[in-house]
Enzyme design. Structure first.
Site, PDB file in Angstrom:
ATOM      1  N   GLU A 298      90.850  -8.143  57.616  1.00 42.68           N
ATOM      2  CA  GLU A 298      91.756  -7.449  56.693  1.00 42.68           C
ATOM      3  C   GLU A 298      91.828  -8.151  55.340  1.00 42.68           C
ATOM      4  O   GLU A 298      92.892  -8.594  54.919  1.00 42.68           O
ATOM      5  CB  GLU A 298      93.170  -7.399  57.303  1.00 42.68           C
ATOM      6  CG  GLU A 298      93.270  -6.749  58.668  1.00 42.68           C
ATOM      7  CD  GLU A 298      94.666  -6.904  59.291  1.00 42.68           C
ATOM      8  OE1 GLU A 298      95.510  -7.636  58.733  1.00 42.68           O
ATOM      9  OE2 GLU A 298      94.895  -6.304  60.343  1.00 42.68           O
ATOM     10  N   PRO A 299      90.715  -8.284  54.638  1.00 42.25           N
ATOM     11  CA  PRO A 299      90.764  -9.001  53.366  1.00 42.25           C
ATOM     12  C   PRO A 299      91.446  -8.190  52.278  1.00 42.25           C
ATOM     13  O   PRO A 299      91.293  -6.963  52.218  1.00 42.25           O
ATOM     14  CB  PRO A 299      89.282  -9.195  53.031  1.00 42.25           C
ATOM     15  CG  PRO A 299      88.623  -7.995  53.632  1.00 42.25           C
ATOM     16  CD  PRO A 299      89.375  -7.714  54.906  1.00 42.25           C
TER      17      PRO A 299
ATOM     18  N   ARG B 173      93.019 -10.066  48.794  1.00 41.43           N
ATOM     19  CA  ARG B 173      92.829 -10.831  47.560  1.00 41.43           C
ATOM     20  C   ARG B 173      91.357 -11.127  47.242  1.00 41.43           C
ATOM     21  O   ARG B 173      90.928 -11.000  46.101  1.00 41.43           O
ATOM     22  CB  ARG B 173      93.588 -12.156  47.704  1.00 41.43           C
ATOM     23  CG  ARG B 173      93.617 -12.994  46.443  1.00 41.43           C
ATOM     24  CD  ARG B 173      94.182 -14.383  46.732  1.00 41.43           C
ATOM     25  NE  ARG B 173      95.317 -14.407  47.589  1.00 41.43           N
ATOM     26  CZ  ARG B 173      96.590 -14.420  47.186  1.00 41.43           C
ATOM     27  NH1 ARG B 173      96.861 -14.425  45.904  1.00 41.43           N
ATOM     28  NH2 ARG B 173      97.567 -14.443  48.070  1.00 41.43           N
TER      29      ARG B 173
ATOM     30  N   GLY C 251      93.416 -13.275  54.284  1.00 45.21           N
ATOM     31  CA  GLY C 251      93.874 -14.613  53.928  1.00 45.21           C
ATOM     32  C   GLY C 251      92.925 -15.491  53.153  1.00 45.21           C
ATOM     33  O   GLY C 251      93.335 -16.550  52.651  1.00 45.21           O
TER      34      GLY C 251
ATOM     35  N   CYS D  99     115.097 -10.882  30.106  1.00 46.21           N
ATOM     36  CA  CYS D  99     116.249 -11.750  29.839  1.00 46.21           C
ATOM     37  C   CYS D  99     116.461 -12.812  30.923  1.00 46.21           C
ATOM     38  O   CYS D  99     117.561 -12.942  31.451  1.00 46.21           O
ATOM     39  CB  CYS D  99     117.471 -10.854  29.760  1.00 46.21           C
ATOM     40  SG  CYS D  99     117.485  -9.667  31.119  1.00 46.21           S
ATOM     41  N   GLU D 100     115.403 -13.504  31.311  1.00 48.21           N
ATOM     42  CA  GLU D 100     115.538 -14.574  32.302  1.00 48.21           C
ATOM     43  C   GLU D 100     114.561 -15.680  31.952  1.00 48.21           C
ATOM     44  O   GLU D 100     113.435 -15.393  31.544  1.00 48.21           O
ATOM     45  CB  GLU D 100     115.150 -14.082  33.708  1.00 48.21           C
ATOM     46  CG  GLU D 100     116.033 -13.012  34.225  1.00 48.21           C
ATOM     47  CD  GLU D 100     115.897 -12.849  35.735  1.00 48.21           C
ATOM     48  OE1 GLU D 100     115.518 -13.812  36.423  1.00 48.21           O
ATOM     49  OE2 GLU D 100     116.168 -11.736  36.195  1.00 48.21           O
TER      50      GLU D 100
HETATM   51  N1  LLP Z   1      96.775  -8.633  56.726  1.00 45.15           N
HETATM   52  C1  LLP Z   1      98.104  -8.852  56.793  1.00 45.15           C
HETATM   53  C2  LLP Z   1      98.809  -8.533  58.031  1.00 45.15           C
HETATM   54  C3  LLP Z   1      98.795  -9.373  55.687  1.00 45.15           C
HETATM   55  O1  LLP Z   1     100.101  -9.589  55.777  1.00 45.15           O
HETATM   56  C4  LLP Z   1      98.081  -9.665  54.488  1.00 45.15           C
HETATM   57  C5  LLP Z   1      98.770 -10.215  53.328  1.00 45.15           C
HETATM   58  C6  LLP Z   1      96.701  -9.398  54.458  1.00 45.15           C
HETATM   59  C7  LLP Z   1      96.080  -8.892  55.600  1.00 45.15           C
HETATM   60  C8  LLP Z   1      95.853  -9.653  53.246  1.00 45.15           C
HETATM   61  O2  LLP Z   1      95.838 -10.984  52.900  1.00 45.15           O
HETATM   62  P1  LLP Z   1      94.876 -11.527  51.729  1.00 45.15           P
HETATM   63  O3  LLP Z   1      93.442 -11.349  52.178  1.00 45.15           O
HETATM   64  O4  LLP Z   1      95.147 -10.752  50.502  1.00 45.15           O
HETATM   65  O5  LLP Z   1      95.255 -12.927  51.584  1.00 45.15           O
HETATM   66  N2  LLP Z   1     102.014 -11.416  47.232  1.00 45.15           N
HETATM   67  C9  LLP Z   1     101.328 -12.648  47.599  1.00 45.15           C
HETATM   68  C10 LLP Z   1     100.402 -12.450  48.793  1.00 45.15           C
HETATM   69  C11 LLP Z   1     101.101 -11.928  50.019  1.00 45.15           C
HETATM   70  C12 LLP Z   1     100.164 -11.648  51.167  1.00 45.15           C
HETATM   71  C13 LLP Z   1     100.851 -10.872  52.233  1.00 45.15           C
HETATM   72  N3  LLP Z   1     100.031 -10.470  53.319  1.00 45.15           N
HETATM   73  C14 LLP Z   1     100.598 -13.176  46.386  1.00 45.15           C
HETATM   74  O6  LLP Z   1     100.685 -12.587  45.313  1.00 45.15           O
HETATM   75  O7  LLP Z   1      99.963 -14.224  46.464  1.00 45.15           O
END
Ligand code: LLP
Length: 422
Positions: free
Chosen positions: A273-274, A276, A239, A345-346
């Site tokens: 669980e990183p 992004r 997150g 086309c959107e």
């Molecule tokens: N753990 C779980 C259970 C998750 O659902 C997620 C992301 C992560 C870890 C990793 O989160 P991060 O560190 O990447 O924030 N498609 C969206 C982001 C959706 C995230 C879904 N879950 C976007 O493009 O911004």
């Protein structure tokens, strides 16, 4: 920090000219910098030095085999949410004992595959899932290590589609009833309660929501101890946000210090669980300008990448910085205001809106920055557009790590039914 920089007005990824890659590979393509990936992973992992922890890279952000292989070799574990991600993770060499499996909708075949391999733990999201996993483990003569994903009802102050820890969200088990869920789990024969988990959202730019969530988890761990339930792992999910435009997310050390300070000396192993924050700024999408189209109220720069290649702008109104690959107009970098749009086309097919940018011309190359996370993994074949190539750079070398799809593979799974033959 990333390794995309201009050298004499030409964008380089590490020591390779992006224009040179485009000549060889064609456009559009995703481009990843290995040095940036390594740097981000190492910095994240080191920020937690001194506490017992395991970084489980969140596969969904970018599942390319090259990236998974790299992180596996760097000692990462893996956070997965599907049988497909399990398959990819194992193929890239991850040990099952370093894989955590989250997600609200696990199917029997997916559960069975994870049980057969012996993963580190299932992050359980509902009572019914708990019962199903117990039953499947019994069938397979094994025991399922489980954590319960609790919903701590914390506002991560991010886009509503990527907030996951509020009580109106579908995720986890409400923290107020989680103790009952743990007692129920403890009574089952084929599950072994090992952990507690939460993931409150994505692109979070403040440390407070993480601290609040962890406080709630800690209180529950203490209550569970009274019930005779010993928690070995606290999984804080992912997150942490990145800078796309002018966001100021906490530094990795600040984020880690907040979590460590909140955790204090609890005798647990921390799982993170990183996604992004590791891969986001390590990748860009490279596209070529097809046409410039002035309109009565807007200018359009029409490029050969569309919303099927990078869905984030249309889905979340996400910002990706637009940069020319070759700067031809020193001093005029913000001379022109336009939308960058694709061939689909959107009207939702845009990559940038009302953006000041240098005056592009047909044939020019453009980079959409910070596209390493949730770029390729969310790409689709809409309008029968081929999935783009993916390229990795390492110093002076580059290699295609996923070749551009072709028309044959686009239709290879489709069949004309027998009754239409003849
Ligand atoms: N753990 C779980 C259970 C998750 O659902 C997620 C992301 C992560 C870890 C990793 O989160 P991060 O560190 O990447 O924030 N498609 C969206 C982001 C959706 C995230 C879904 N879950 C976007 O493009 O911004």
């Amino acid at each position: 920090m990333h390794h995309f920089e201009y050298r004499n007005d030409t964008l380089f990824c590490e020591a390779v000219s992006v224009a040179a890659i485009a000549e060889t590979v064609g456009t559009p393509f995703y481009l990843y910098s290995q040095a940036t990936l390594e740097r981000h992973f190492t910095q994240f992992d080191r920020a937690f030095d001194g506490i017992d922890h395991l970084v489980c890279y969140s596969a969904k952000a970018n599942t390319n085999q090259a990236i998974l292989t790299l992180f596996n070799r760097m000692g990462s574990g893996l956070d997965i949410v599907s049988g497909g991600e399990l398959y990819r993770g194992l193929r890239a060499g991850f040990a099952p004992e370093k894989i955590v499996y989250s997600g609200v909708g696990k199917r029997i075949d997916e559960i069975d595959a994870a049980l057969a391999r012996g993963i580190l733990m299932f992050n359980i999201e509902s009572q019914q899932e708990l019962e199903l996993i117990n039953a499947r483990a019994g069938q397979l003569n094994t025991t399922a290590p489980v954590a319960i994903r609790v919903n701590p009802d914390v506002d991560p102050k991010t886009h509503p589609y990527i907030s996951t820890g509020l009580k109106q969200n579908k995720f986890g088990i409400d923290i107020r009833t989680a103790r009952d869920a743990y007692r129920a789990a403890q009574a089952l024969d084929h599950v072994d309660v090992v952990g507690i988990d939460c993931h409150i959202g994505s692109q979070i730019t403040d440390t407070q929501p993480f601290a609040d969530a962890l406080q709630s988890l800690k209180a529950l761990v203490t209550a569970l101890k009274d019930d005779g339930i010993v928690i070995k792992y606290i999984d804080m999910g992912g997150g942490l946000g990145i800078t796309y435009q002018d966001e100021a997310p906490p530094a990795l050390n600040t984020y880690a210090a907040t979590i460590s300070a909140t955790l204090k000396k609890m005798p647990v192993k921390l799982i993170l669980e990183p996604g992004r924050v590791i891969v986001g700024n390590a990748g860009v999408l490279v596209t070529r300008v097809l046409f410039i189209k002035p309109g009565p109220v807007k200018n359009f720069v029409i490029v050969d990448a569309g919303m099927n290649d990078l869905m984030r702008p249309t889905l979340y109104h996400a910002y990706h910085h637009v940069q020319p690959i070759i700067r031809k107009t020193a001093g005029k970098d913000e001379a022109f205001v336009a939308d960058v749009v694709g061939p689909i086309c959107e009207s939702g097919d845009f990559l940038a809106q009302d953006r000041k940018m240098p005056p592009f011309e047909p044939g020019d190359l453009m980079a959409l920055m910070s596209a390493g996370a949730y770029g390729f993994t969310m790409a689709s074949n809409y309008c029968s557009r081929l999935k783009p190539a993916e390229v990795m750079v390492h110093g002076e070398r580059f290699e295609v790590v996923s070749r551009r799809q072709d028309y044959e593979t686009l239709v290879q799974n489709e069949r004309v039914p027998a009754w239409m033959d003849a």
